[in-house]
Design a protein around this motif. Structure first.
Motif, PDB file in Angstrom:
ATOM      1  N   ASP A  78       0.820  -1.216   0.000  1.00 34.20           N
ATOM      2  CA  ASP A  78       0.000   0.000   0.000  1.00 34.20           C
ATOM      3  C   ASP A  78       0.855   1.267   0.000  1.00 34.20           C
ATOM      4  O   ASP A  78       0.465   2.302  -0.571  1.00 34.20           O
ATOM      5  CB  ASP A  78      -0.930   0.009   1.209  1.00 34.20           C
ATOM      6  CG  ASP A  78      -2.067  -0.994   1.086  1.00 34.20           C
ATOM      7  OD1 ASP A  78      -2.307  -1.485  -0.037  1.00 34.20           O
ATOM      8  OD2 ASP A  78      -2.711  -1.297   2.113  1.00 34.20           O
ATOM      9  N   GLU A  79       2.038   1.195   0.647  1.00 34.92           N
ATOM     10  CA  GLU A  79       2.893   2.373   0.747  1.00 34.92           C
ATOM     11  C   GLU A  79       3.855   2.509  -0.440  1.00 34.92           C
ATOM     12  O   GLU A  79       4.680   3.420  -0.463  1.00 34.92           O
ATOM     13  CB  GLU A  79       3.685   2.319   2.057  1.00 34.92           C
ATOM     14  CG  GLU A  79       2.802   2.490   3.294  1.00 34.92           C
ATOM     15  CD  GLU A  79       3.592   2.411   4.598  1.00 34.92           C
ATOM     16  OE1 GLU A  79       4.831   2.233   4.538  1.00 34.92           O
ATOM     17  OE2 GLU A  79       2.970   2.531   5.674  1.00 34.92           O
ATOM     18  N   GLY A  80       3.742   1.599  -1.405  1.00 32.93           N
ATOM     19  CA  GLY A  80       4.537   1.725  -2.613  1.00 32.93           C
ATOM     20  C   GLY A  80       5.946   1.189  -2.510  1.00 32.93           C
ATOM     21  O   GLY A  80       6.855   1.672  -3.205  1.00 32.93           O
ATOM     22  N   TRP A  81       6.146   0.178  -1.641  1.00 37.80           N
ATOM     23  CA  TRP A  81       7.478  -0.448  -1.574  1.00 37.80           C
ATOM     24  C   TRP A  81       7.644  -1.339  -2.805  1.00 37.80           C
ATOM     25  O   TRP A  81       7.518  -2.550  -2.750  1.00 37.80           O
ATOM     26  CB  TRP A  81       7.597  -1.307  -0.327  1.00 37.80           C
ATOM     27  CG  TRP A  81       7.575  -0.605   0.992  1.00 37.80           C
ATOM     28  CD1 TRP A  81       7.062   0.617   1.276  1.00 37.80           C
ATOM     29  CD2 TRP A  81       8.078  -1.133   2.222  1.00 37.80           C
ATOM     30  NE1 TRP A  81       7.209   0.890   2.611  1.00 37.80           N
ATOM     31  CE2 TRP A  81       7.833  -0.168   3.217  1.00 37.80           C
ATOM     32  CE3 TRP A  81       8.698  -2.323   2.583  1.00 37.80           C
ATOM     33  CZ2 TRP A  81       8.193  -0.359   4.550  1.00 37.80           C
ATOM     34  CZ3 TRP A  81       9.049  -2.514   3.903  1.00 37.80           C
ATOM     35  CH2 TRP A  81       8.813  -1.536   4.877  1.00 37.80           C
ATOM     36  N   THR A  82       7.939  -0.734  -3.914  1.00 37.26           N
ATOM     37  CA  THR A  82       8.076  -1.511  -5.149  1.00 37.26           C
ATOM     38  C   THR A  82       9.547  -1.786  -5.451  1.00 37.26           C
ATOM     39  O   THR A  82      10.440  -1.189  -4.865  1.00 37.26           O
ATOM     40  CB  THR A  82       7.442  -0.765  -6.337  1.00 37.26           C
ATOM     41  OG1 THR A  82       8.094   0.492  -6.487  1.00 37.26           O
ATOM     42  CG2 THR A  82       5.956  -0.567  -6.112  1.00 37.26           C
ATOM     43  N   LEU A  83       9.760  -2.686  -6.397  1.00 37.99           N
ATOM     44  CA  LEU A  83      11.107  -3.053  -6.794  1.00 37.99           C
ATOM     45  C   LEU A  83      11.728  -1.904  -7.583  1.00 37.99           C
ATOM     46  O   LEU A  83      11.244  -1.549  -8.646  1.00 37.99           O
ATOM     47  CB  LEU A  83      11.069  -4.326  -7.644  1.00 37.99           C
ATOM     48  CG  LEU A  83      12.418  -4.876  -8.101  1.00 37.99           C
ATOM     49  CD1 LEU A  83      13.218  -5.398  -6.917  1.00 37.99           C
ATOM     50  CD2 LEU A  83      12.205  -6.002  -9.124  1.00 37.99           C
ATOM     51  N   MET A  84      12.814  -1.320  -7.034  1.00 38.80           N
ATOM     52  CA  MET A  84      13.434  -0.156  -7.668  1.00 38.80           C
ATOM     53  C   MET A  84      14.496  -0.550  -8.684  1.00 38.80           C
ATOM     54  O   MET A  84      14.626   0.067  -9.739  1.00 38.80           O
ATOM     55  CB  MET A  84      14.049   0.762  -6.606  1.00 38.80           C
ATOM     56  CG  MET A  84      13.076   1.171  -5.514  1.00 38.80           C
ATOM     57  SD  MET A  84      11.644   2.068  -6.162  1.00 38.80           S
ATOM     58  CE  MET A  84      10.756   2.430  -4.650  1.00 38.80           C
ATOM     59  N   GLY A  85      15.325  -1.532  -8.357  1.00 39.59           N
ATOM     60  CA  GLY A  85      16.339  -1.988  -9.291  1.00 39.59           C
ATOM     61  C   GLY A  85      17.510  -1.045  -9.450  1.00 39.59           C
ATOM     62  O   GLY A  85      18.297  -1.178 -10.391  1.00 39.59           O
ATOM     63  N   SER A  86      17.641  -0.076  -8.555  1.00 40.74           N
ATOM     64  CA  SER A  86      18.761   0.854  -8.613  1.00 40.74           C
ATOM     65  C   SER A  86      19.019   1.385  -7.214  1.00 40.74           C
ATOM     66  O   SER A  86      18.085   1.811  -6.525  1.00 40.74           O
ATOM     67  CB  SER A  86      18.459   2.019  -9.565  1.00 40.74           C
ATOM     68  OG  SER A  86      19.540   2.938  -9.586  1.00 40.74           O
ATOM     69  N   GLY A  87      20.267   1.353  -6.796  1.00 42.43           N
ATOM     70  CA  GLY A  87      20.598   1.872  -5.474  1.00 42.43           C
ATOM     71  C   GLY A  87      20.134   0.966  -4.352  1.00 42.43           C
ATOM     72  O   GLY A  87      19.566  -0.112  -4.574  1.00 42.43           O
ATOM     73  N   THR A  88      20.382   1.402  -3.128  1.00 41.30           N
ATOM     74  CA  THR A  88      19.981   0.630  -1.957  1.00 41.30           C
ATOM     75  C   THR A  88      18.581   1.037  -1.519  1.00 41.30           C
ATOM     76  O   THR A  88      17.974   1.948  -2.094  1.00 41.30           O
ATOM     77  CB  THR A  88      20.995   0.816  -0.810  1.00 41.30           C
ATOM     78  OG1 THR A  88      20.750  -0.160   0.205  1.00 41.30           O
ATOM     79  CG2 THR A  88      20.910   2.214  -0.208  1.00 41.30           C
ATOM     80  N   THR A  89      18.060   0.359  -0.521  1.00 46.62           N
ATOM     81  CA  THR A  89      16.747   0.692   0.032  1.00 46.62           C
ATOM     82  C   THR A  89      16.840   0.675   1.550  1.00 46.62           C
ATOM     83  O   THR A  89      17.689  -0.019   2.130  1.00 46.62           O
ATOM     84  CB  THR A  89      15.653  -0.310  -0.396  1.00 46.62           C
ATOM     85  OG1 THR A  89      15.833  -1.546   0.312  1.00 46.62           O
ATOM     86  CG2 THR A  89      15.671  -0.555  -1.892  1.00 46.62           C
ATOM     87  N   PRO A  90      15.981   1.425   2.233  1.00 42.55           N
ATOM     88  CA  PRO A  90      15.980   1.382   3.703  1.00 42.55           C
ATOM     89  C   PRO A  90      15.556   0.020   4.236  1.00 42.55           C
ATOM     90  O   PRO A  90      15.950  -0.377   5.333  1.00 42.55           O
ATOM     91  CB  PRO A  90      14.982   2.477   4.091  1.00 42.55           C
ATOM     92  CG  PRO A  90      14.114   2.667   2.895  1.00 42.55           C
ATOM     93  CD  PRO A  90      14.987   2.394   1.712  1.00 42.55           C
ATOM     94  N   TRP A  91      14.801  -0.714   3.430  1.00 42.33           N
ATOM     95  CA  TRP A  91      14.247  -1.974   3.911  1.00 42.33           C
ATOM     96  C   TRP A  91      15.313  -3.065   3.982  1.00 42.33           C
ATOM     97  O   TRP A  91      15.391  -3.815   4.952  1.00 42.33           O
ATOM     98  CB  TRP A  91      13.074  -2.386   3.015  1.00 42.33           C
ATOM     99  CG  TRP A  91      12.217  -1.199   2.688  1.00 42.33           C
ATOM    100  CD1 TRP A  91      11.629  -0.342   3.595  1.00 42.33           C
ATOM    101  CD2 TRP A  91      11.921  -0.684   1.392  1.00 42.33           C
ATOM    102  NE1 TRP A  91      10.966   0.657   2.932  1.00 42.33           N
ATOM    103  CE2 TRP A  91      11.118   0.482   1.585  1.00 42.33           C
ATOM    104  CE3 TRP A  91      12.225  -1.082   0.097  1.00 42.33           C
ATOM    105  CZ2 TRP A  91      10.639   1.235   0.519  1.00 42.33           C
ATOM    106  CZ3 TRP A  91      11.742  -0.338  -0.971  1.00 42.33           C
ATOM    107  CH2 TRP A  91      10.952   0.808  -0.752  1.00 42.33           C
TER     108      TRP A  91
END
Length: 440
Positions: A78-91
């Motif tokens: 719902d919050e838009g945690w989608t697959l970015m495929g670039s860089g790191t993520t907080p998750w």
């Protein structure tokens, strides 16, 4: 028990999917198609309910569809945690923090999609770190689907041939299509046989030894006193990387892994299954000087780790929620699982004694297995020589017919979850007594 819809579903899927299932490890008889799971129960396509002790090969430590885990997954979407495929993520950073905090041997971690990928990377790291090629694995252990470890699990003894303590086993691949020369650099030894390990270390340029700390793909085969410590000492003397495959044992037996209970610190560890309570996620971690080869500045020393879906936000959200639950409830959760496991073990032992059945229940916390033999096995050969495989299969199928689901293959472990209750255990024991009364 009517399973007509399940059988029809298998028949329909077989037209397009070889074997009718997308993982051939799931192709068993009876051909039940499960469509729903909540807590300690699963339902099939025909509406039959089962108390579940298979637990999808053991990831469901918190039970199916645990509310907090499910809510975390839905919230991430719902919050838009989608697959970015670039860089790191907080998750992925938060998941790494929780892993390193939980398991003392982890200086660094990398996240994969499956446990098999994690063990694949462990071999590659060990070879890059040591400059050696050879690998030692265990007869009766399972460390993934890739070529160099897809071997020697429930191998028929006639295929293995005669064997003495301190010797290697022949390489027995689990699949066609594997290069024949793999056997030149992968060496199979019996679990609990330190002499065989020493012999391999002296004979070959060994990069790593890979083992489950407890063999949990042939039930529950425990290390003898001093065995894991002996592996650590031998690996240190010979410069071999010790890899503990905790894909099944990690988080199920303790938040710090079975290695924490055993007091043995591996160089590398692999995890999966319970780490995300049913969502697809694995991890590899260990000593900084080895793990940092993934980001080494020299491209000739750098070890490649890649995967578009590594750290996918949905399973990472499940893993974060699961690990935070384990951190918060550790003091209550694991003792409760131990109490449930003890209730199951004592109840089964009493029933086997009552009906004069030769059986041994081996358990580690929430994982248990009944062997139809008069002692706890020390290795695969012991199981193959002494366990009544045919009776085991009849026993499992008879329980399934009474609504208690154990995977219908001899020696596969049973797994309790925090969703199971004392009433569930007692109902299981009642079904078991009915099976034994019938003379199975």
């Amino acid at each position: 028990m009517d399973t007509a819809k399940s059988e029809a579903l298998f028949a329909r899927n077989r037209r397009l999917i070889p074997g009718g299932v997308v993982s051939l490890n799931r192709l068993v008889d009876p051909k039940i198609a499960f469509v729903r799971g909540v807590g300690a129960r699963v339902w099939d396509a025909d509406g039959n309910a089962y108390l579940d002790y298979h637990s999808a090969f053991a990831p469901y430590l918190l039970g199916h569809a645990h509310p907090e885990v499910q809510s975390a997954v839905v919230r991430s979407i719902d919050e838009g945690w989608t697959l970015m495929g670039s860089g790191t993520t907080p998750w992925e950073g938060r998941a790494a923090e929780l892993l390193c905090e939980a398991v003392a041997s982890l200086d660094r971690v990398q996240i994969t999609t499956t446990g098999s990928e994690a063990t694949y990377h462990a071999l590659r790291l060990a070879r890059a770190y040591t400059g050696r090629d050879h690998v030692v694995v265990m007869q009766g252990g399972y460390n993934g689907w890739h070529d160099e470890v897809a071997c020697n699990v429930m191998t028929p003894l006639e295929r293995l041939g005669p064997h003495a303590a301190g010797e290697e086993y022949p390489f027995a691949p689990l699949s066609a299509g594997m290069p024949a020369n793999i056997a030149e650099r992968v060496h199979v030894v019996e679990f609990n046989d330190l002499d065989a390990v020493e012999a391999c270390f002296r004979k070959y340029e060994v990069a790593c030894l890979v083992t489950e700390p407890i063999l949990q793909n042939i039930g529950v085969v425990k290390p003898l006193p001093g065995y894991l410590e002996g592996l650590r000492e031998s690996c240190d003397r010979h410069g071999v990387v010790l890899v503990l495959d905790e894909v099944k044992t990690g988080f199920r037996h303790a938040r710090g892994g079975y290695q924490g209970l055993a007091g043995v610190r591996p160089d590398l560890s692999t995890f999966g299954k319970a780490i995300a309570n049913g969502y697809p996620l694995g991890a590899i971690g260990g000593r900084a000087e080895i793990m940092d080869l993934f980001s080494h500045p020299d491209p000739d020393r750098r070890v490649l780790i890649a995967g578009t879906f590594n750290g996918h936000p949905t399973p990472v959200a499940a893993a974060i929620a699961t690990m935070e639950i384990l951190k918060r409830d550790e003091a209550v959760l694991y003792p409760r699982l131990e109490a449930l496991g003890d209730r199951m073990q004592r109840g089964l032992e009493a029933l086997f004694a009552k009906y004069g059945v030769t059986a041994t229940v081996v358990r580690q916390g929430s994982a248990f297995c009944t062997y139809f033999m008069d002692h706890a096995p020390r290795d695969w050969r012991d199981v193959a020589l002494n366990h009544d495989m045919a009776r085991d299969l009849r026993y499992r199928k008879a329980l399934i017919a009474r609504g208690v689901y154990h995977f219908p293959l001899p020696t596969k472990q049973g797994s309790l979850s925090t969703a199971h209750t004392e009433a569930d255990v007692d109902a299981t024991l009642e079904a078991t007594e009915a099976v034994l009364r019938d003379g199975i």
